[in-house]
Design an enzyme around this catalytic site. Sequence first.
Site, PDB file in Angstrom:
ATOM      1  N   GLY A  11       0.842  -1.327   0.105  1.00  0.00           N
ATOM      2  CA  GLY A  11      -0.075  -0.084   0.125  1.00  0.00           C
ATOM      3  C   GLY A  11       0.916   1.173  -0.029  1.00  0.00           C
ATOM      4  O   GLY A  11       2.105   1.180   0.077  1.00  0.00           O
ATOM      5  N   PHE A  13       1.605   3.529   2.320  1.00  0.00           N
ATOM      6  CA  PHE A  13       2.496   3.643   3.207  1.00  0.00           C
ATOM      7  C   PHE A  13       3.679   2.485   3.410  1.00  0.00           C
ATOM      8  O   PHE A  13       4.785   2.806   3.369  1.00  0.00           O
ATOM      9  CB  PHE A  13       1.802   3.456   4.803  1.00  0.00           C
ATOM     10  CG  PHE A  13       2.843   3.412   5.942  1.00  0.00           C
ATOM     11  CD1 PHE A  13       3.500   4.692   6.593  1.00  0.00           C
ATOM     12  CD2 PHE A  13       3.337   2.038   6.408  1.00  0.00           C
ATOM     13  CE1 PHE A  13       4.272   4.440   7.417  1.00  0.00           C
ATOM     14  CE2 PHE A  13       4.342   2.050   7.343  1.00  0.00           C
ATOM     15  CZ  PHE A  13       4.733   3.209   7.910  1.00  0.00           C
ATOM     16  N   SER A  36       1.059  -8.653   1.699  1.00  0.00           N
ATOM     17  CA  SER A  36      -0.237  -7.855   1.010  1.00  0.00           C
ATOM     18  C   SER A  36      -0.944  -8.844   0.411  1.00  0.00           C
ATOM     19  O   SER A  36      -0.518  -9.630  -0.266  1.00  0.00           O
ATOM     20  CB  SER A  36       0.002  -6.692   0.449  1.00  0.00           C
ATOM     21  OG  SER A  36       0.637  -6.831  -0.797  1.00  0.00           O
ATOM     22  N   ARG A  37      -2.026  -8.567  -0.095  1.00  0.00           N
ATOM     23  CA  ARG A  37      -3.148  -9.249  -0.990  1.00  0.00           C
ATOM     24  C   ARG A  37      -2.964  -8.892  -2.317  1.00  0.00           C
ATOM     25  O   ARG A  37      -3.322  -9.617  -3.015  1.00  0.00           O
ATOM     26  CB  ARG A  37      -4.496  -8.915  -0.430  1.00  0.00           C
ATOM     27  CG  ARG A  37      -5.024  -9.330   0.822  1.00  0.00           C
ATOM     28  CD  ARG A  37      -6.373  -8.817   1.393  1.00  0.00           C
ATOM     29  NE  ARG A  37      -6.760  -7.735   0.954  1.00  0.00           N
ATOM     30  CZ  ARG A  37      -8.007  -7.259   1.083  1.00  0.00           C
ATOM     31  NH1 ARG A  37      -8.898  -7.840   1.539  1.00  0.00           N
ATOM     32  NH2 ARG A  37      -8.297  -5.828   0.869  1.00  0.00           N
ATOM     33  N   VAL A  63      -4.329 -10.628   6.275  1.00  0.00           N
ATOM     34  CA  VAL A  63      -4.006 -10.527   7.596  1.00  0.00           C
ATOM     35  C   VAL A  63      -5.439 -11.415   8.563  1.00  0.00           C
ATOM     36  O   VAL A  63      -5.149 -11.694   9.479  1.00  0.00           O
ATOM     37  CB  VAL A  63      -4.206  -9.160   8.445  1.00  0.00           C
ATOM     38  CG1 VAL A  63      -2.806  -8.224   8.091  1.00  0.00           C
ATOM     39  CG2 VAL A  63      -5.244  -8.149   7.978  1.00  0.00           C
ATOM     40  N   SER A 125      -2.368   3.872  13.191  1.00  0.00           N
ATOM     41  CA  SER A 125      -3.784   3.920  13.532  1.00  0.00           C
ATOM     42  C   SER A 125      -4.224   4.931  12.774  1.00  0.00           C
ATOM     43  O   SER A 125      -3.649   5.651  11.654  1.00  0.00           O
ATOM     44  CB  SER A 125      -4.178   3.863  14.895  1.00  0.00           C
ATOM     45  OG  SER A 125      -5.453   3.952  15.096  1.00  0.00           O
ATOM     46  N   LYS A 128      -9.296   8.986  13.040  1.00  0.00           N
ATOM     47  CA  LYS A 128     -10.665   8.346  13.177  1.00  0.00           C
ATOM     48  C   LYS A 128     -10.854   7.598  14.133  1.00  0.00           C
ATOM     49  O   LYS A 128     -12.097   7.268  14.422  1.00  0.00           O
ATOM     50  CB  LYS A 128     -11.049   8.039  11.840  1.00  0.00           C
ATOM     51  CG  LYS A 128     -10.691   8.525  10.565  1.00  0.00           C
ATOM     52  CD  LYS A 128     -11.291   9.828  10.213  1.00  0.00           C
ATOM     53  CE  LYS A 128     -10.947  10.433   8.939  1.00  0.00           C
ATOM     54  NZ  LYS A 128      -9.618  10.939   8.750  1.00  0.00           N
ATOM     55  N   LYS A 140     -10.877   0.466  14.189  1.00  0.00           N
ATOM     56  CA  LYS A 140      -9.306   1.268  14.493  1.00  0.00           C
ATOM     57  C   LYS A 140      -9.227   1.563  15.806  1.00  0.00           C
ATOM     58  O   LYS A 140      -8.159   1.074  16.678  1.00  0.00           O
ATOM     59  CB  LYS A 140      -8.930   2.277  13.893  1.00  0.00           C
ATOM     60  CG  LYS A 140      -8.725   2.110  12.073  1.00  0.00           C
ATOM     61  CD  LYS A 140      -7.912   0.885  11.840  1.00  0.00           C
ATOM     62  CE  LYS A 140      -6.549   1.527  11.936  1.00  0.00           C
ATOM     63  NZ  LYS A 140      -5.292   0.520  11.381  1.00  0.00           N
TER      64      LYS A 140
END
Length: 157
Positions: A11, A13, A36-37, A63, A125, A128, A140
């Site tokens: 992703g 990040f 990752s997927r 995950v 995190s 939000k 989250k």
Amino acid sequence: MKSVLITGGSGAFGTAFTKYLLMGNPSLPQRIAIFSRSEHRQAEMARELADTTDRLRFFIGDVRDRDRLRRAMDGIEVVIHAAALKRIEVGAYNPLEVKKTNIDGAANVIEAATDARVSRVVALSTDKAYQPISPYGTSKAFAESLFIAANNTRGWN
């Protein structure tokens, strides 16, 4: 730090953080595992970072799959947990999916890291999570609680 695994590693990040790690001292970390997927984004990363692939490992996985996480964490010292469903509108229409990824996935990361004797886990995190008003923020916030409790019992500070 000799080895790091980044969940959600392909992703935004994860890609930026991987580049940051690769720019630093070439001996640290010796191994960066991308979990990752997205096979497409992993392939793009491998092409873009081709001159550093001796330090990169790519794991297709989710995950939600604790067994796959355990295998990917074998020999890992530090886990950076960045995998999440992050779109607020997606969470509004798919709250159960957000729960499965953001809460159950966080619990899976904690358990797999414990089983693999990972020395440190850092969980990303969001703002939000403070006084959440959406399924995303709530998930989250709950994931934060899981990681805080795990840190208190496992000492991942």
